[in-house]
Motif scaffolding. Structure first.
Motif, short mmCIF file in Angstrom:
data_model
loop_
_atom_site.label_atom_id
_atom_site.label_comp_id
_atom_site.label_asym_id
_atom_site.label_seq_id
_atom_site.Cartn_x
_atom_site.Cartn_y
_atom_site.Cartn_z
N GLY A 254 0.66 -1.24 0.05
CA GLY A 254 0.01 -0.10 -0.05
C GLY A 254 1.10 1.22 -0.12
N CYS A 255 0.60 2.27 -0.93
CA CYS A 255 1.43 3.46 -1.16
C CYS A 255 0.72 4.66 -0.74
CB CYS A 255 2.10 3.46 -2.49
SG CYS A 255 3.35 4.76 -2.51
N PHE A 256 1.17 5.33 0.18
CA PHE A 256 0.43 6.89 0.46
C PHE A 256 1.16 7.82 -0.62
CE2 PHE A 256 -1.26 10.36 2.42
CZ PHE A 256 -2.21 9.92 3.38
N ASP A 257 0.74 7.74 -1.69
CA ASP A 257 1.20 8.57 -2.91
C ASP A 257 0.64 7.86 -4.15
OD1 ASP A 257 2.07 10.73 -3.92
OD2 ASP A 257 4.24 10.30 -3.33
N TRP A 258 0.56 8.48 -5.11
CA TRP A 258 -0.17 7.99 -6.42
C TRP A 258 0.80 8.22 -7.63
CZ3 TRP A 258 -2.00 10.73 -10.81
CH2 TRP A 258 -2.84 9.71 -11.44
N ASP A 259 0.86 7.22 -8.40
CA ASP A 259 1.40 7.29 -9.78
C ASP A 259 0.66 6.30 -10.63
OD1 ASP A 259 3.22 6.98 -12.15
OD2 ASP A 259 4.46 8.43 -11.07
N PRO A 260 0.29 6.77 -11.96
CA PRO A 260 -0.49 6.15 -12.76
C PRO A 260 0.18 4.76 -13.12
CG PRO A 260 0.19 8.10 -14.02
CD PRO A 260 0.39 8.17 -12.43
N LEU B 257 0.55 -0.89 -13.54
CA LEU B 257 1.40 -1.97 -14.07
C LEU B 257 1.83 -2.92 -13.14
CD1 LEU B 257 3.69 0.23 -16.54
CD2 LEU B 257 1.69 -1.01 -17.18
N LEU B 258 1.92 -2.78 -11.86
CA LEU B 258 2.17 -3.57 -10.95
C LEU B 258 1.13 -4.54 -10.54
CD1 LEU B 258 4.31 -1.28 -8.56
CD2 LEU B 258 5.07 -2.97 -10.61
N GLU C 161 -1.73 -1.09 -3.66
CA GLU C 161 -3.14 -0.08 -3.50
C GLU C 161 -2.50 1.10 -3.30
OE1 GLU C 161 -7.46 0.20 -2.42
OE2 GLU C 161 -6.42 -1.55 -2.06
N MET C 162 -3.08 2.33 -3.89
CA MET C 162 -2.40 3.62 -3.76
C MET C 162 -3.62 4.67 -3.25
SD MET C 162 0.12 3.99 -7.04
CE MET C 162 1.75 4.60 -5.94
N VAL C 163 -2.96 5.60 -2.51
CA VAL C 163 -3.95 6.69 -2.30
C VAL C 163 -3.20 8.05 -2.80
CG1 VAL C 163 -2.61 7.09 0.27
CG2 VAL C 163 -5.08 7.70 -0.19
N ARG C 164 -4.35 8.83 -3.24
CA ARG C 164 -3.71 10.11 -3.80
C ARG C 164 -4.31 11.24 -3.22
NH1 ARG C 164 -5.81 10.79 -9.88
NH2 ARG C 164 -7.73 11.45 -9.00
N GLY D 278 -7.75 1.01 -10.08
CA GLY D 278 -7.88 0.90 -11.50
C GLY D 278 -7.71 2.37 -11.95
N ASP D 279 -8.76 2.93 -12.65
CA ASP D 279 -8.56 4.27 -13.27
C ASP D 279 -9.69 5.12 -12.41
OD1 ASP D 279 -6.73 3.89 -15.13
OD2 ASP D 279 -8.21 3.13 -16.66
N GLN D 280 -10.30 4.57 -11.31
CA GLN D 280 -11.43 5.37 -10.95
C GLN D 280 -11.03 5.81 -9.23
OE1 GLN D 280 -14.14 6.18 -12.53
NE2 GLN D 280 -13.19 5.27 -14.17
N PRO D 281 -11.25 7.01 -9.33
CA PRO D 281 -10.75 7.54 -7.78
C PRO D 281 -12.14 7.27 -6.73
CG PRO D 281 -11.55 9.39 -9.13
CD PRO D 281 -11.43 8.29 -10.13
#
Length: 345
Positions: free
Chosen positions: A286-292, A296-297, A302-305, A338-341
């Motif tokens: 889980g990453c507290f940051d976001w990159d599109p 690919l991983l 899971e990411m939080v923006r 995915g692509d949905q916030p």
């Protein structure tokens, strides 16, 4: 033999003598607080003319003296080569220009001396507001702004002397950790304690995320191993080195990780690939940051923006209203599936 002629550097005391006034009056003119001191326009213009002739001050100051408002707004940021701060800069510029303001932005590399130097330079250009983003000592910058009669705001990291707009680091970290633990239970039959890596324990954001990390474990009765909280810095090399050292001392690392930024994530992914530690099964992350590109991983991450638009909307609401309270506004971050916030709450 020819020798270079040494020229003494002009000081404010030299300018004061040439202008026939005090050093404090010269200082007030050069730092933009001359109106608060009730210094006359004539004296301010004389000081700026002499300072310009002596190569002391920027030419722009003289023209600013003739304006009631400079329409300039400043921002200090710690980094450019980061999607989060890059987004802050771009959004800030767009919203400032939409209000007829001219944005000045500079990168200070989390260096306290560069931050103060940048703040001093912006005040000399008579910015109307100064936004300190991720500053190491936001209260020092606020003190400078207060002395100059300029509004200041803190973004990303809070201070105590100006309004602060930050992410809800505790709530976001708690929810991110909860989601990784649910995946852990699904994969392993029972939720297993996670490893926390990245950031500096001394800064507000990291300490709040660690608090949220602990709370999510406590919520389901899973104990956190304190030796698995590796807040040794944001740099990729720091994350890579911390994982290598822990693997050497313990042999086997947890099956899931909370990574405190995409900067740290770079080091984590590099170490995983080079070390071959997770040969059989990749860890849950889980990453507290976001990159599109993280898409690919696969579903292992899971990411939080952080809600940049939401935070800057709060910034400009304060600027538009002229409010000056020292409140802290926390903006919930957004989960990206995915692509949905997806809102955190």
């Amino acid at each position: 033999m020819n020798q270079k002629k040494l020229t003494k550097k002009t000081t404010i005391y030299d300018l004061a003598e040439l202008a026939g006034t005090s050093a404090s009056a010269v200082s007030a003119v050069l730092n933009g607080s001359w109106k608060k001191r009730r210094i006359s326009i004539a004296l301010a213009e004389r000081i700026n003319r002499i300072a310009d002739e002596q190569g002391y001050a920027v030419n722009m100051q003289a023209s600013l003296l003739r304006r009631d408002n400079s329409k300039i707004i400043g921002m200090i940021v710690p980094k450019y080569d980061n999607r989060y701060f890059g987004s802050i800069v771009e959004t800030f510029e767009t919203m400032a220009r939409a209000r007829g303001l001219f944005p000045i932005i500079t990168c200070t590399r989390r260096d306290p001396e560069l931050e103060i130097e940048a703040a001093r330079a912006m005040l000399s250009y008579q910015v109307e507001w100064l936004v300190a983003t991720g500053a190491t000592d936001p209260d020092h910058i606020s003190d400078m702004c207060i002395a100059a009669g300029v509004g200041s705001l803190n973004l990303d990291l809070p201070g105590t002397k100006a309004p602060s707009i930050i992410s809800d680091n505790f709530g976001g970290a708690r929810e991110l950790t909860r989601r990784i633990l649910i995946k852990s239970k699904h994969e392993h039959g029972a939720a297993q304690p996670l490893l926390f890596i990245g950031g500096r324990a001394s800064d507000h954001n990291t300490s709040e995320r660690i608090r949220g990390f602990r709370a999510a474990h406590q919520d389901i009765g899973v104990r956190v191993d304190e030796s698995h909280i590796l807040a040794s810095g944001y740099a990729p090399e720091k994350a890579e080195g911390s994982l290598a050292a822990l693997a050497t001392s313990e042999g086997h690392l947890p099956s899931g990780m909370f990574v405190n930024s995409t900067i740290s994530l770079e080091g984590v992914m590099r170490w995983i690939k080079r070390s071959g530690h997770y040969k059989e099964q990749s860890p849950l992350i889980g990453c507290f940051d976001w990159d599109p590109f993280a898409d690919l991983l696969g579903d292992k991450i899971e990411m939080v923006r952080q809600d940049v638009q939401g935070m800057l909307t709060e910034i400009f609401t304060i600027i538009d209203s002229g409010a000056s309270s020292t409140t802290v506004i926390q903006v919930p971050p957004i989960f990206v599936t995915g692509d949905q916030p997806v809102p955190v709450y």
